[in-house]
Write a protein that holds these residues in place. Structure first.
Motif, PDB file in Angstrom:
ATOM      1  N   VAL A 178       0.795  -1.200  -0.399  1.00  0.00           N
ATOM      2  CA  VAL A 178      -0.027  -0.047   0.002  1.00  0.00           C
ATOM      3  C   VAL A 178       0.855   0.982  -0.147  1.00  0.00           C
ATOM      4  O   VAL A 178       1.698   1.330   0.836  1.00  0.00           O
ATOM      5  N   ASP A 179       0.722   1.732  -1.612  1.00  0.00           N
ATOM      6  CA  ASP A 179       1.195   3.333  -1.020  1.00  0.00           C
ATOM      7  C   ASP A 179       1.074   4.528   0.032  1.00  0.00           C
ATOM      8  O   ASP A 179       2.077   5.698   0.714  1.00  0.00           O
ATOM      9  N   LYS A 180      -0.130   4.685   0.148  1.00  0.00           N
ATOM     10  CA  LYS A 180      -0.615   5.317   0.627  1.00  0.00           C
ATOM     11  C   LYS A 180      -1.895   5.743   1.966  1.00  0.00           C
ATOM     12  O   LYS A 180      -2.565   4.631   1.205  1.00  0.00           O
ATOM     13  N   PRO A 181      -2.420   6.489   2.572  1.00  0.00           N
ATOM     14  CA  PRO A 181      -3.676   5.794   3.710  1.00  0.00           C
ATOM     15  C   PRO A 181      -5.039   5.499   2.806  1.00  0.00           C
ATOM     16  O   PRO A 181      -5.644   4.674   2.921  1.00  0.00           O
ATOM     17  N   SER A 182      -4.872   6.668   2.154  1.00  0.00           N
ATOM     18  CA  SER A 182      -6.528   6.610   1.147  1.00  0.00           C
ATOM     19  C   SER A 182      -6.426   5.314  -0.327  1.00  0.00           C
ATOM     20  O   SER A 182      -7.199   5.776  -0.733  1.00  0.00           O
ATOM     21  N   ASN A 183      -5.421   4.678  -0.398  1.00  0.00           N
ATOM     22  CA  ASN A 183      -5.918   3.720  -1.484  1.00  0.00           C
ATOM     23  C   ASN A 183      -5.471   2.308  -0.164  1.00  0.00           C
ATOM     24  O   ASN A 183      -5.386   0.727  -0.462  1.00  0.00           O
ATOM     25  N   GLY A 184      -5.465   2.793   0.840  1.00  0.00           N
ATOM     26  CA  GLY A 184      -5.535   1.245   2.147  1.00  0.00           C
ATOM     27  C   GLY A 184      -6.398   1.150   3.251  1.00  0.00           C
ATOM     28  O   GLY A 184      -7.456   1.829   2.425  1.00  0.00           O
ATOM     29  N   CYS A 185      -6.485   2.168   4.259  1.00  0.00           N
ATOM     30  CA  CYS A 185      -7.194   1.459   5.489  1.00  0.00           C
ATOM     31  C   CYS A 185      -8.635   2.824   5.150  1.00  0.00           C
ATOM     32  O   CYS A 185      -9.319   2.584   5.940  1.00  0.00           O
ATOM     33  N   LEU A 186      -8.038   3.654   4.086  1.00  0.00           N
ATOM     34  CA  LEU A 186      -9.054   4.915   4.711  1.00  0.00           C
ATOM     35  C   LEU A 186      -9.372   4.520   3.171  1.00  0.00           C
ATOM     36  O   LEU A 186      -9.770   5.933   3.294  1.00  0.00           O
ATOM     37  N   GLN A 187      -9.608   3.686   2.305  1.00  0.00           N
ATOM     38  CA  GLN A 187     -10.391   4.307   1.601  1.00  0.00           C
ATOM     39  C   GLN A 187     -11.754   3.886   1.192  1.00  0.00           C
ATOM     40  O   GLN A 187     -12.847   4.787   0.574  1.00  0.00           O
ATOM     41  N   ASP A 188     -12.629   3.263   2.679  1.00  0.00           N
ATOM     42  CA  ASP A 188     -13.754   3.373   2.404  1.00  0.00           C
ATOM     43  C   ASP A 188     -13.886   2.795   3.596  1.00  0.00           C
ATOM     44  O   ASP A 188     -13.913   3.705   4.538  1.00  0.00           O
ATOM     45  N   VAL A 189     -15.522   4.212   2.935  1.00  0.00           N
ATOM     46  CA  VAL A 189     -17.097   4.854   4.199  1.00  0.00           C
ATOM     47  C   VAL A 189     -17.068   4.381   5.737  1.00  0.00           C
ATOM     48  O   VAL A 189     -17.357   4.754   6.095  1.00  0.00           O
ATOM     49  N   HIS A 190     -17.365   2.809   5.304  1.00  0.00           N
ATOM     50  CA  HIS A 190     -17.507   2.024   6.453  1.00  0.00           C
ATOM     51  C   HIS A 190     -17.686   2.245   7.701  1.00  0.00           C
ATOM     52  O   HIS A 190     -18.514   2.934   7.696  1.00  0.00           O
ATOM     53  N   TRP A 191     -16.421   1.715   8.070  1.00  0.00           N
ATOM     54  CA  TRP A 191     -16.124   1.845   9.630  1.00  0.00           C
ATOM     55  C   TRP A 191     -16.471   3.583  10.214  1.00  0.00           C
ATOM     56  O   TRP A 191     -17.205   3.067  10.947  1.00  0.00           O
ATOM     57  N   SER A 192     -16.128   4.249   9.065  1.00  0.00           N
ATOM     58  CA  SER A 192     -16.319   5.921   9.387  1.00  0.00           C
ATOM     59  C   SER A 192     -18.605   5.369  10.269  1.00  0.00           C
ATOM     60  O   SER A 192     -18.571   6.275  11.309  1.00  0.00           O
ATOM     61  N   VAL A 193     -19.114   5.229   9.579  1.00  0.00           N
ATOM     62  CA  VAL A 193     -20.452   5.254   9.901  1.00  0.00           C
ATOM     63  C   VAL A 193     -20.847   4.078  10.582  1.00  0.00           C
ATOM     64  O   VAL A 193     -22.220   3.810  10.957  1.00  0.00           O
ATOM     65  N   GLY A 194     -19.980   3.043  10.585  1.00  0.00           N
ATOM     66  CA  GLY A 194     -20.441   2.634  12.351  1.00  0.00           C
ATOM     67  C   GLY A 194     -20.889   0.975  11.376  1.00  0.00           C
ATOM     68  O   GLY A 194     -21.739   0.217  11.919  1.00  0.00           O
ATOM     69  N   LEU A 195     -20.773   1.028   9.600  1.00  0.00           N
ATOM     70  CA  LEU A 195     -21.700  -0.191   8.824  1.00  0.00           C
ATOM     71  C   LEU A 195     -20.906  -1.843   9.150  1.00  0.00           C
ATOM     72  O   LEU A 195     -20.664  -2.472   8.351  1.00  0.00           O
ATOM     73  N   MET A 196     -19.577  -2.042  10.576  1.00  0.00           N
ATOM     74  CA  MET A 196     -18.953  -3.056  10.709  1.00  0.00           C
ATOM     75  C   MET A 196     -20.219  -4.180  10.722  1.00  0.00           C
ATOM     76  O   MET A 196     -21.941  -4.199  10.669  1.00  0.00           O
ATOM     77  N   GLY A 197     -20.401  -4.996   9.398  1.00  0.00           N
ATOM     78  CA  GLY A 197     -21.086  -6.740   8.784  1.00  0.00           C
ATOM     79  C   GLY A 197     -21.232  -6.570   7.533  1.00  0.00           C
ATOM     80  O   GLY A 197     -22.432  -7.315   7.085  1.00  0.00           O
ATOM     81  N   TYR A 198     -21.069  -5.669   7.145  1.00  0.00           N
ATOM     82  CA  TYR A 198     -21.605  -4.938   6.518  1.00  0.00           C
ATOM     83  C   TYR A 198     -20.703  -5.582   4.467  1.00  0.00           C
ATOM     84  O   TYR A 198     -21.349  -6.132   3.762  1.00  0.00           O
ATOM     85  N   PHE A 199     -19.676  -5.352   4.486  1.00  0.00           N
ATOM     86  CA  PHE A 199     -18.563  -5.466   3.533  1.00  0.00           C
ATOM     87  C   PHE A 199     -18.999  -7.232   3.194  1.00  0.00           C
ATOM     88  O   PHE A 199     -18.766  -7.491   1.158  1.00  0.00           O
TER      89      PHE A 199
END
Lengths: 489, 489
Positions: B384-405
């Motif tokens: 991974v070269d930068k966080p926006s290409n890594g663990c910051l790429q998806d909105v899901h966890w920020s809005v609490g959507l654990m279980g959605y993926f």
């Protein structure tokens, strides 16, 4: 938490929900898919149910008993909450729901009848709406005057007796002024090509010139121009007519007047009961002073002529005096919404008299068309040619808005008062307008009227802004002077 | 009125209000003025308050006790109402409000952190969201598996143990297929000029081809493609990339898959608890089969090539085989939403494992970035070269959507099953697709899946449509066969 705090927290949520319900209306008129109408009816009804339940929540009565106003703002909020609570509780929920149901269907029936030029197709529906609103008016009046009770929804505290006096004062001088103007040659009309995109671009420019905050609003096309929302999300619609750019430009300025009142209320009042325009009449005073006293002034017209020639090229007029007459054209016409400043209030007073007679039962619904046509011929001197130019032209009665019409004229009278006070405070106004500089005038209106929202009652709002008791005289004096100069009377 | 009737009348109003709340979200992403954000937060919170109060109304419990299901539809409605009522009552109102408050702010913090490539700025917020969702999961699980309880919101009845087995079956064959494809030369890319208006016009044409009903929906531009609403008002958004017309075209087809599920539910189910897609997995099966098995088939690609050459002129490719490889390009990339059919589920299974570890406490939030980067390097073979290409790429966890993926992969598996059944039922499908004729395929999906809404549970919905027990095999068989043919493996 004091009782006042509880009351305000509850009211704040109710206001937020009312904004949501209002935005559903915007959506319906601008972006809603046509196949969504029936589903939308259920959605709107559900929102109305939520709002009605909140507004009649018995806890409001308890909180109102215990709440104390510690300042002018609190007193005004309590006044507004008490008014809404008492109103909601006077009307049985079943009647309120029936009115909502019938009027939502009635609007479609009216639109079809108007398209078909078929008054008879609308009358049974109108009969039902009139009967329901009579019943509601009686519930609200509790033995008092039914029309006053209906009027109170749109113009708190106003009385039909005052309106009678207002129209009595307006009528003779407007009729005389019209006769004098129509005796003069008609002004040169615009000619040329008025690209729709260019009309819309110029209307957006004008909205900005008049102070509309696009960061807290948007302008879209719709069948009818309107303004929707309060505070930080106040949306305007406009329309275009390829042959008549004034339609788009002046409609937009009119709606920006309404929008400015909602956008410029004190930020602290946002989502509180006083965080919006206090009445339809005061609201209309803002839209009319923007549209007429300011944007139809010869000074501003001079600046607008330059902008229109920049945008559209040759428009068939190149001197300011001719252009000022074109934006102030007075001519025979059937349609209230297209009427000039001189005749507009003659249209309104006719509707006012007819709707009072309908509501009192003096005029039967079946006799409405004949009564309209007789009155129109008497007041305007020529005959109605078809129902869409006559008693089917306005949406108001189909949706039960009896009591609304006179607030248009009240707004014009208030605009006349505000204009007189503004001129007294800003002797250099015409020089500003001639530069397309509205900042001084709109700042004055923001400071004197708009920021207060519903802090004061409607008449007090205007009185405090003007420093004198509102009357018809400033409007009539202004109209006579302006048209005498324009038409060399 | 029976108890069932009372329950359904109440549910119908709740569904109507949920539609209104959903449309606020659409408005926010498409037309809302930027200055309205804070006010909108209050409006949305007020709507959530109304919905939560309705969903926990104690009368629902009483009605549920007394209600009897007289047919399959009633049984399904009672199942959905009971599920929502029990869920709402398990979560304390205070916790639900806190989750709503925190996640609404968290999304903005995540977006800023992503823009700034600053993981540390997001971690305290993520910590709070994880803790709140753990607390909610425990309240929902009542001693059972916390992750299963969260998963149940998105995929009723699904269990982590089944997902483990699904990912276990997918992984080795997808990894092997990817290796084989990446060993072959990369396909020829498109070249040329792709006018935005032309992209949007073609995407609208494709939406129509795939059966989207514009009379009951609309397509607008937004930052992210999404689908919003149910029944007769189902709106889609899309986006454009001047260099990559596939982005707009395939995003639109994907969202039209979601929209068709909502538009095609039995009209009788409208605004009832079963009048919408039954789960995120089944929903995704519709979007994915539209986008991939149908629109990325070599047969349909042949037709699309012709349309793209009509619209854009020279696109750098003129033979169908080369074009089919271009729409099915497999290449290294960081971003899940841009991943090809082969690698998409590898992205999902990585998030699934990480979010399970986060929720169980096995992975500390502070260690997330390192865990993500290690896992990505192991699974994808580059760093991974930068966080926006890594663990910051998806909105899901920020809005609490654990279980959605994981429902994304479940949707792909279901799409594979449906595609196998559709091919068996329509042996002439490729000939239809090569003509740009989707009517047979979309009618089949409407009849077999979409019209049922939430009548059956998710797995039963797919089983009944296919006539066999869903498994990973059809998806894997399809991918291996398609890419073997395309890339001459």
């Amino acid at each position: 938490m004091t009782a006042y705090d509880d009351l305000m927290a509850h009211a704040r949520e109710t206001e937020a929900l009312a904004q949501v319900a209002g935005r559903l209306g915007w959506d319906q008129e601008t972006v809603m898919p046509r196949g969504a109408a029936a589903q939308r009816g259920e959605e709107s009804a559900a929102m109305e149910g939520v709002l009605h339940a909140r507004r009649t929540d018995p806890r409001i009565g308890e909180w109102l008993e215990a709440a104390e106003a510690t300042d002018k703002v609190a007193a005004a909020n309590l006044r507004e909450i008490r008014r809404a609570f008492e109103r909601s509780n006077k009307v049985p929920a079943k009647l309120a729901a029936e009115i909502a149901r019938v009027t939502s269907v009635a609007q479609g029936i009216w639109a079809q009848a108007r398209a078909d030029e078929d008054v008879a197709a609308f009358l049974p529906t109108l009969q039902r709406v009139v009967a329901l609103r009579q019943e509601e008016g009686q519930a609200l009046a509790q033995g008092g005057d039914v029309y006053d009770a209906l009027l109170d929804d749109y113009e708190p505290g106003a009385k039909a007796s005052e309106l009678d006096a207002m129209f009595g004062a307006l009528r003779p001088r407007l009729v005389a002024l019209r006769a004098a103007i129509l005796d003069r040659p008609q002004p040169t009309p615009l000619s040329g090509s008025f690209d729709e995109a260019a009309q819309l671009a110029l209307s957006r420019e004008l909205a900005g010139v008049f102070g509309y905050d696009f960061a807290r609003g948007r302008i879209d096309k719709a069948v009818h121009p309107f303004c929707s929302g309060s505070g930080n999300d106040v949306r305007v619609t406009t329309r275009t007519d390829p042959a008549d750019p004034f339609n788009c430009l002046y409609s937009t300025i009119h709606e920006v007047g309404h929008a400015s009142y909602e956008q410029n209320v004190e930020p602290d009042y946002l989502l509180t009961p006083i965080g919006r325009g206090v009445s339809m009449g005061v609201h209309e005073s803002q839209s009319r002073i923007y549209e007429n006293q300011l944007a139809r002034s010869p000074a501003f017209a001079e600046w607008l002529l330059g902008r229109m020639r920049d945008v559209f090229g040759d428009i068939g007029i190149d001197d300011p005096a001719t252009f000022a007459r074109a934006v102030n054209r007075v001519s025979n016409g059937y349609i209230r919404t297209e009427a000039d400043e001189v005749q507009y209030n003659l249209h309104v007073m006719m509707r006012y008299d007819l709707e009072r007679a309908l509501m009192s039962g003096d005029l039967a619904v079946d006799d409405l068309e004949a009564a309209w046509n007789d009155r129109f011929a008497a007041d305007f001197g020529f005959a109605v040619d078809k129902p869409s130019n006559g008693c089917l032209q306005d949406v108001h009665w189909s949706v039960g808005l009896m009591g609304y019409f006179p607030t248009y004229s009240l707004g014009n009278v208030y605009a006349g008062c505000l204009h007189a006070a503004l001129r007294a405070d800003r002797p250099g106004l015409d020089a500003e307008l001639a530069q397309g500089d509205l900042s001084g005038a709109t700042a004055w209106l923001r400071d004197k009227v708009q920021r207060h929202g519903a802090l004061m009652d409607p008449r007090e709002t205007i009185r405090a802004a003007c420093g004198f008791e509102p009357s018809e005289a400033p409007l009539l004096d202004y109209l006579e002077a302006k048209f005498a100069a324009l038409y060399d009377l």
